[in-house]
Motif scaffolding. Structure first.
Motif, PDB file in Angstrom:
ATOM      1  N   GLY A 130       0.836  -1.206   0.000  1.00  0.00           N
ATOM      2  CA  GLY A 130       0.000   0.000   0.000  1.00  0.00           C
ATOM      3  C   GLY A 130       0.865   1.247   0.000  1.00  0.00           C
ATOM      4  O   GLY A 130       1.684   1.466  -0.888  1.00  0.00           O
ATOM      5  N   VAL A 131       0.684   2.068   1.007  1.00  0.00           N
ATOM      6  CA  VAL A 131       1.506   3.272   1.169  1.00  0.00           C
ATOM      7  C   VAL A 131       2.912   2.838   1.569  1.00  0.00           C
ATOM      8  O   VAL A 131       3.096   2.202   2.596  1.00  0.00           O
ATOM      9  N   ASP A 132       3.927   3.175   0.747  1.00  0.00           N
ATOM     10  CA  ASP A 132       5.268   2.683   1.051  1.00  0.00           C
ATOM     11  C   ASP A 132       6.022   3.636   1.970  1.00  0.00           C
ATOM     12  O   ASP A 132       5.515   4.675   2.395  1.00  0.00           O
ATOM     13  N   GLY A 133       7.254   3.240   2.289  1.00  0.00           N
ATOM     14  CA  GLY A 133       8.046   4.002   3.241  1.00  0.00           C
ATOM     15  C   GLY A 133       8.360   5.415   2.792  1.00  0.00           C
ATOM     16  O   GLY A 133       8.489   6.325   3.619  1.00  0.00           O
ATOM     17  N   HIS A 134       8.490   5.609   1.483  1.00  0.00           N
ATOM     18  CA  HIS A 134       8.738   6.961   0.972  1.00  0.00           C
ATOM     19  C   HIS A 134       7.582   7.895   1.328  1.00  0.00           C
ATOM     20  O   HIS A 134       7.788   9.033   1.760  1.00  0.00           O
ATOM     21  N   ASP A 135       6.360   7.407   1.170  1.00  0.00           N
ATOM     22  CA  ASP A 135       5.185   8.215   1.476  1.00  0.00           C
ATOM     23  C   ASP A 135       5.070   8.477   2.978  1.00  0.00           C
ATOM     24  O   ASP A 135       4.683   9.570   3.402  1.00  0.00           O
ATOM     25  N   VAL A 136       5.397   7.454   3.766  1.00  0.00           N
ATOM     26  CA  VAL A 136       5.352   7.627   5.220  1.00  0.00           C
ATOM     27  C   VAL A 136       6.352   8.687   5.657  1.00  0.00           C
ATOM     28  O   VAL A 136       6.040   9.570   6.469  1.00  0.00           O
ATOM     29  N   LEU A 137       7.559   8.616   5.113  1.00  0.00           N
ATOM     30  CA  LEU A 137       8.591   9.585   5.468  1.00  0.00           C
ATOM     31  C   LEU A 137       8.186  10.997   5.053  1.00  0.00           C
ATOM     32  O   LEU A 137       8.401  11.968   5.795  1.00  0.00           O
ATOM     33  N   ALA A 138       7.564  11.115   3.895  1.00  0.00           N
ATOM     34  CA  ALA A 138       7.090  12.432   3.449  1.00  0.00           C
ATOM     35  C   ALA A 138       6.045  12.985   4.409  1.00  0.00           C
ATOM     36  O   ALA A 138       6.047  14.180   4.729  1.00  0.00           O
ATOM     37  N   ALA A 139       5.159  12.095   4.890  1.00  0.00           N
ATOM     38  CA  ALA A 139       4.120  12.516   5.834  1.00  0.00           C
ATOM     39  C   ALA A 139       4.732  12.969   7.158  1.00  0.00           C
ATOM     40  O   ALA A 139       4.260  13.938   7.773  1.00  0.00           O
ATOM     41  N   VAL A 140       5.792  12.288   7.587  1.00  0.00           N
ATOM     42  CA  VAL A 140       6.473  12.672   8.824  1.00  0.00           C
ATOM     43  C   VAL A 140       7.016  14.088   8.699  1.00  0.00           C
ATOM     44  O   VAL A 140       6.855  14.925   9.596  1.00  0.00           O
ATOM     45  N   ARG A 141       7.642  14.373   7.582  1.00  0.00           N
ATOM     46  CA  ARG A 141       8.282  15.673   7.410  1.00  0.00           C
ATOM     47  C   ARG A 141       7.282  16.812   7.204  1.00  0.00           C
ATOM     48  O   ARG A 141       7.619  17.990   7.363  1.00  0.00           O
ATOM     49  N   LEU A 142       6.039  16.484   6.868  1.00  0.00           N
ATOM     50  CA  LEU A 142       5.018  17.507   6.677  1.00  0.00           C
ATOM     51  C   LEU A 142       4.233  17.796   7.954  1.00  0.00           C
ATOM     52  O   LEU A 142       3.460  18.750   7.993  1.00  0.00           O
ATOM     53  N   GLU A 143       4.419  16.965   8.984  1.00  0.00           N
ATOM     54  CA  GLU A 143       3.661  17.112  10.222  1.00  0.00           C
ATOM     55  C   GLU A 143       4.526  17.790  11.291  1.00  0.00           C
ATOM     56  O   GLU A 143       5.507  17.213  11.764  1.00  0.00           O
ATOM     57  N   PRO A 144       4.170  19.022  11.688  1.00  0.00           N
ATOM     58  CA  PRO A 144       4.974  19.746  12.689  1.00  0.00           C
ATOM     59  C   PRO A 144       5.155  18.988  14.001  1.00  0.00           C
ATOM     60  O   PRO A 144       6.208  19.095  14.638  1.00  0.00           O
ATOM     61  N   ARG A 145       4.150  18.214  14.407  1.00  0.00           N
ATOM     62  CA  ARG A 145       4.254  17.483  15.679  1.00  0.00           C
ATOM     63  C   ARG A 145       5.267  16.347  15.618  1.00  0.00           C
ATOM     64  O   ARG A 145       5.628  15.778  16.647  1.00  0.00           O
TER      65      ARG A 145
END
Length: 200
Positions: A130-145
């Protein structure tokens, strides 16, 4: 999959023990000299202390674990191979006995759990259904928390291009499978120590 050395107990250097447990290096050296701690030789020739030996000694001596409950280290392991997750969880639990460790097997589950846990460290497999690690990492970097979250990327697909891409997207360390869990413990310890030093 042959895990090989991944079944071994992690071994910490004297410096790592001092940083994790807040114990003076001389005190640790004295324990070793007095035969209170069994040591093994690290690749660089210096003495290392197996985590299981260290934790047993500290418990029997009534010495506190590295962090108080209110300061528990929070770790999220994201890997679709359950066996790998269990091995990594065991290694990290031995290194940080009070840590709060969660697991996720898909990118979707990782997204949900990382927002709930707000982990200090995320061990992230790149090849996920499904959602791969690249997408997860991108989501991490977009979330201020999650700006404080340290990401350690792991994958069986080790190429220069993959390493560069993950580091450019914010991963601090890249480990190629199969790897010894002591590599993860060592890398994570160094990153946490550096982060703590920056906060002082």
């Amino acid at each position: 999959m042959d895990l090989g050395p991944m079944a071994q107990h992690p071994i910490l250097s004297i410096q790592q023990v001092a940083e994790f447990y807040g114990i003076d290096r001389k005190v640790i050296a004295d324990w070793i000299q007095q035969g209170k701690l069994t040591v093994q030789t690290l690749p660089d020739g210096s003495p290392g202390i197996p985590i299981d030996v260290l934790n047993y000694f500290l418990r029997t001596q009534g010495i506190l674990t590295p962090r108080e409950p209110s300061e528990r280290l929070k770790v999220l392991i994201v890997d679709d191979e359950a066996l790998i997750s269990r091995v990594l969880r065991k290694a990290l639990s031995q290194a940080w006995p009070t840590a709060m460790i969660e697991e996720a097997i898909t990118g979707f589950e990782a997204g949900r759990k990382m927002m709930q846990l707000l982990p200090d460290v995320m061990v992230l497999d790149i090849a996920l259904p499904g959602v791969d690690g690249h997408d997860v990492l991108a989501a991490v970097r977009l979330e201020p928390r999650l700006s404080h979250t340290i990401v350690i990327a792991i994958t069986a697909y080790d190429t220069p291009e993959m390493r560069q891409r993950m580091m450019e997207h914010g991963a601090r360390v890249f480990l190629a499978k199969p790897f010894d869990p002591t590599e993860l413990v060592s890398a994570m310890g160094e990153l946490l120590a550096a982060k703590k030093a920056d906060e002082i």
